[in-house]
Design a protein around this motif. Structure first.
Motif, mmCIF file in Angstrom:
data_model
loop_
_atom_site.group_PDB
_atom_site.id
_atom_site.type_symbol
_atom_site.label_atom_id
_atom_site.label_comp_id
_atom_site.label_asym_id
_atom_site.label_seq_id
_atom_site.Cartn_x
_atom_site.Cartn_y
_atom_site.Cartn_z
ATOM 1 N N LEU A 210 -6.551 5.126 2.081
ATOM 2 C CA LEU A 210 -7.562 5.901 2.799
ATOM 3 C C LEU A 210 -8.933 5.287 2.546
ATOM 4 O O LEU A 210 -9.275 4.959 1.410
ATOM 5 N N LEU A 211 -9.707 5.134 3.616
ATOM 6 C CA LEU A 211 -11.029 4.525 3.534
ATOM 7 C C LEU A 211 -12.111 5.594 3.555
ATOM 8 O O LEU A 211 -12.019 6.573 4.289
ATOM 9 N N ALA A 212 -13.127 5.377 2.726
ATOM 10 C CA ALA A 212 -14.269 6.292 2.683
ATOM 11 C C ALA A 212 -15.501 5.484 2.313
ATOM 12 O O ALA A 212 -15.591 4.973 1.191
ATOM 13 N N GLY A 213 -16.433 5.343 3.249
ATOM 14 C CA GLY A 213 -17.606 4.529 2.982
ATOM 15 C C GLY A 213 -17.196 3.092 2.736
ATOM 16 O O GLY A 213 -16.445 2.499 3.512
ATOM 17 N N GLU A 214 -17.651 2.530 1.623
ATOM 18 C CA GLU A 214 -17.293 1.155 1.294
ATOM 19 C C GLU A 214 -16.094 1.080 0.346
ATOM 20 O O GLU A 214 -15.787 0.033 -0.207
ATOM 21 N N ALA A 215 -15.396 2.206 0.181
ATOM 22 C CA ALA A 215 -14.272 2.265 -0.748
ATOM 23 C C ALA A 215 -12.939 2.436 -0.034
ATOM 24 O O ALA A 215 -12.860 2.985 1.057
ATOM 25 N N SER A 216 -11.891 1.934 -0.680
ATOM 26 C CA SER A 216 -10.516 2.138 -0.234
ATOM 27 C C SER A 216 -9.756 2.800 -1.376
ATOM 28 O O SER A 216 -9.826 2.339 -2.520
ATOM 29 N N TYR A 217 -9.043 3.884 -1.065
ATOM 30 C CA TYR A 217 -8.284 4.615 -2.082
ATOM 31 C C TYR A 217 -6.796 4.522 -1.754
ATOM 32 O O TYR A 217 -6.376 4.894 -0.657
ATOM 33 N N ALA A 218 -6.023 4.011 -2.707
ATOM 34 C CA ALA A 218 -4.585 3.892 -2.505
ATOM 35 C C ALA A 218 -3.963 5.276 -2.566
ATOM 36 O O ALA A 218 -3.982 5.922 -3.616
ATOM 37 N N PHE A 219 -3.415 5.734 -1.458
ATOM 38 C CA PHE A 219 -2.819 7.065 -1.402
ATOM 39 C C PHE A 219 -1.425 7.032 -2.018
ATOM 40 O O PHE A 219 -1.175 7.635 -3.066
ATOM 41 N N ARG A 220 -0.510 6.285 -1.412
ATOM 42 C CA ARG A 220 0.842 6.148 -1.942
ATOM 43 C C ARG A 220 1.499 4.895 -1.395
ATOM 44 O O ARG A 220 1.089 4.364 -0.369
ATOM 45 N N THR A 221 2.533 4.451 -2.110
ATOM 46 C CA THR A 221 3.338 3.312 -1.670
ATOM 47 C C THR A 221 4.803 3.720 -1.700
ATOM 48 O O THR A 221 5.224 4.465 -2.588
ATOM 49 N N ALA A 222 5.565 3.245 -0.728
ATOM 50 C CA ALA A 222 6.991 3.575 -0.658
ATOM 51 C C ALA A 222 7.772 2.363 -0.196
ATOM 52 O O ALA A 222 7.250 1.513 0.532
ATOM 53 N N TYR A 223 9.017 2.273 -0.650
ATOM 54 C CA TYR A 223 9.865 1.160 -0.230
ATOM 55 C C TYR A 223 11.318 1.610 -0.209
ATOM 56 O O TYR A 223 11.696 2.609 -0.826
ATOM 57 N N ASP A 224 12.129 0.845 0.495
ATOM 58 C CA ASP A 224 13.554 1.123 0.618
ATOM 59 C C ASP A 224 14.267 0.530 -0.600
ATOM 60 O O ASP A 224 14.297 -0.693 -0.785
ATOM 61 N N GLU A 225 14.845 1.383 -1.430
ATOM 62 C CA GLU A 225 15.461 0.916 -2.667
ATOM 63 C C GLU A 225 16.703 0.070 -2.421
ATOM 64 O O GLU A 225 17.161 -0.637 -3.326
ATOM 65 N N ALA A 226 17.254 0.099 -1.219
ATOM 66 C CA ALA A 226 18.389 -0.768 -0.907
ATOM 67 C C ALA A 226 17.982 -2.239 -0.936
ATOM 68 O O ALA A 226 18.835 -3.122 -1.063
ATOM 69 N N PHE A 227 16.672 -2.508 -0.825
ATOM 70 C CA PHE A 227 16.157 -3.883 -0.839
ATOM 71 C C PHE A 227 15.403 -4.176 -2.137
ATOM 72 O O PHE A 227 14.647 -5.143 -2.208
ATOM 73 N N ALA A 228 15.614 -3.384 -3.155
ATOM 74 C CA ALA A 228 14.850 -3.524 -4.400
ATOM 75 C C ALA A 228 14.965 -4.910 -5.019
ATOM 76 O O ALA A 228 14.020 -5.396 -5.650
ATOM 77 N N ALA A 229 16.097 -5.584 -4.859
ATOM 78 C CA ALA A 229 16.298 -6.916 -5.440
ATOM 79 C C ALA A 229 15.320 -7.938 -4.882
ATOM 80 O O ALA A 229 15.104 -8.993 -5.496
ATOM 81 N N TYR A 230 14.717 -7.635 -3.716
ATOM 82 C CA TYR A 230 13.797 -8.565 -3.079
ATOM 83 C C TYR A 230 12.334 -8.177 -3.275
ATOM 84 O O TYR A 230 11.451 -8.812 -2.716
ATOM 85 N N SER A 231 12.075 -7.133 -4.026
ATOM 86 C CA SER A 231 10.708 -6.671 -4.322
ATOM 87 C C SER A 231 9.881 -6.383 -3.068
ATOM 88 O O SER A 231 8.771 -6.900 -2.909
ATOM 89 N N PRO A 232 10.372 -5.542 -2.154
ATOM 90 C CA PRO A 232 9.582 -5.251 -0.952
ATOM 91 C C PRO A 232 8.285 -4.515 -1.260
ATOM 92 O O PRO A 232 7.287 -4.707 -0.559
ATOM 93 N N GLY A 233 8.299 -3.685 -2.309
ATOM 94 C CA GLY A 233 7.071 -2.984 -2.672
ATOM 95 C C GLY A 233 5.985 -3.936 -3.119
ATOM 96 O O GLY A 233 4.814 -3.792 -2.753
ATOM 97 N N LEU A 234 6.366 -4.936 -3.912
ATOM 98 C CA LEU A 234 5.393 -5.934 -4.358
ATOM 99 C C LEU A 234 4.927 -6.789 -3.191
ATOM 100 O O LEU A 234 3.748 -7.134 -3.096
ATOM 101 N N MET A 235 5.846 -7.136 -2.289
ATOM 102 C CA MET A 235 5.446 -7.883 -1.087
ATOM 103 C C MET A 235 4.380 -7.118 -0.315
ATOM 104 O O MET A 235 3.384 -7.686 0.147
ATOM 105 N N ALA A 236 4.606 -5.802 -0.170
ATOM 106 C CA ALA A 236 3.655 -4.977 0.569
ATOM 107 C C ALA A 236 2.318 -4.909 -0.155
ATOM 108 O O ALA A 236 1.253 -4.913 0.476
ATOM 109 N N GLU A 237 2.345 -4.846 -1.496
ATOM 110 C CA GLU A 237 1.108 -4.784 -2.261
ATOM 111 C C GLU A 237 0.296 -6.065 -2.107
ATOM 112 O O GLU A 237 -0.927 -6.023 -1.951
#
Length: 216
Positions: A102-129
């Motif tokens: 979420l953006l506010a002024g000159e700041a960005s606030y990380a609300f949440r991150t989610a990923y499909d655990e069936a692909f956990a071996a490939y680190s999709p969450g880290l790819m997204a980050e």
């Protein structure tokens, strides 16, 4: 920035996992654009979150109708104001990771991150980050990002280089205010005696953030 922040072996490991995933199908790094329908992005994010460990613990937003309704309304309103920043990873056209900021002024606030655990071996969450970091640096009006998580997060400290410290000041006004203020040290001591007190969370500047350690 990624090359400077991430150790070379870690970058190589992430690229290797991405190549392994590409051998199975089409991998796309995606981002919410002004012309996109935010409702689809929000639904994908809520579904991914509910499908993982947060869903099993009952802490995912979609686990409660009230929380789900709040998330949908808040994120749609943010999108209407141009303050919803979402990125992610798709596999064969289906979402497997989403970062919601979420953006506010000159700041960005990380609300949440989610990923499909069936692909956990490939680190999709880290790819997204990592994709989120690149997109964050491309935002012209945003100067810093707050990941809204623990300052001792191992993943975050490996992924972001900088920190910003905060200081809280308590000022008592009037006799009663000064009296209550004078009791704060005693109350803090009593709190530490009963349970561990979390450390203050630093913020982050451009090229700085704090993200959760539970990303695959």
């Amino acid at each position: 920035y990624i090359d400077a922040a991430m150790a070379s072996p870690w970058r190589k490991q992430l690229r290797r996992r991405e190549r392994r995933l590409q051998e199975r199908g089409k991998v796309q790094l995606v981002a919410l654009s002004p012309g996109d329908d935010p409702r689809r992005w929000i639904d994908d994010f809520l579904r991914l979150e509910a499908s993982g460990w947060k869903g099993r613990l009952g802490t995912a937003l979609a686990c409660s109708e009230g929380n789900r309704r709040f998330a949908v309304e808040a994120l749609r309103a943010a999108a209407q104001r141009g303050r919803l920043h979402m990125v992610g990873v798709d596999f064969d056209g289906a979402p497997i990771a989403r970062c919601c900021n979420l953006l506010a002024g000159e700041a960005s606030y990380a609300f949440r991150t989610a990923y499909d655990e069936a692909f956990a071996a490939y680190s999709p969450g880290l790819m997204a980050e990592v994709h989120s970091i690149r997109e964050f640096h491309a935002l012209p009006s945003v100067a810093w990002m707050d990941s809204m998580t623990d300052p001792n997060n191992e993943l975050l400290n490996r992924l972001w280089k900088h920190r910003r410290s905060y200081q809280t000041l308590l000022v008592g006004t009037g006799v009663w205010g000064e009296l209550w203020t004078s009791t704060v040290p005693l109350l803090r001591w009593a709190k530490r005696r009963t349970r561990r007190v979390p450390e203050p969370m630093p913020a982050a500047g451009k090229g700085q953030s704090r993200e959760p350690a539970w990303l695959a």
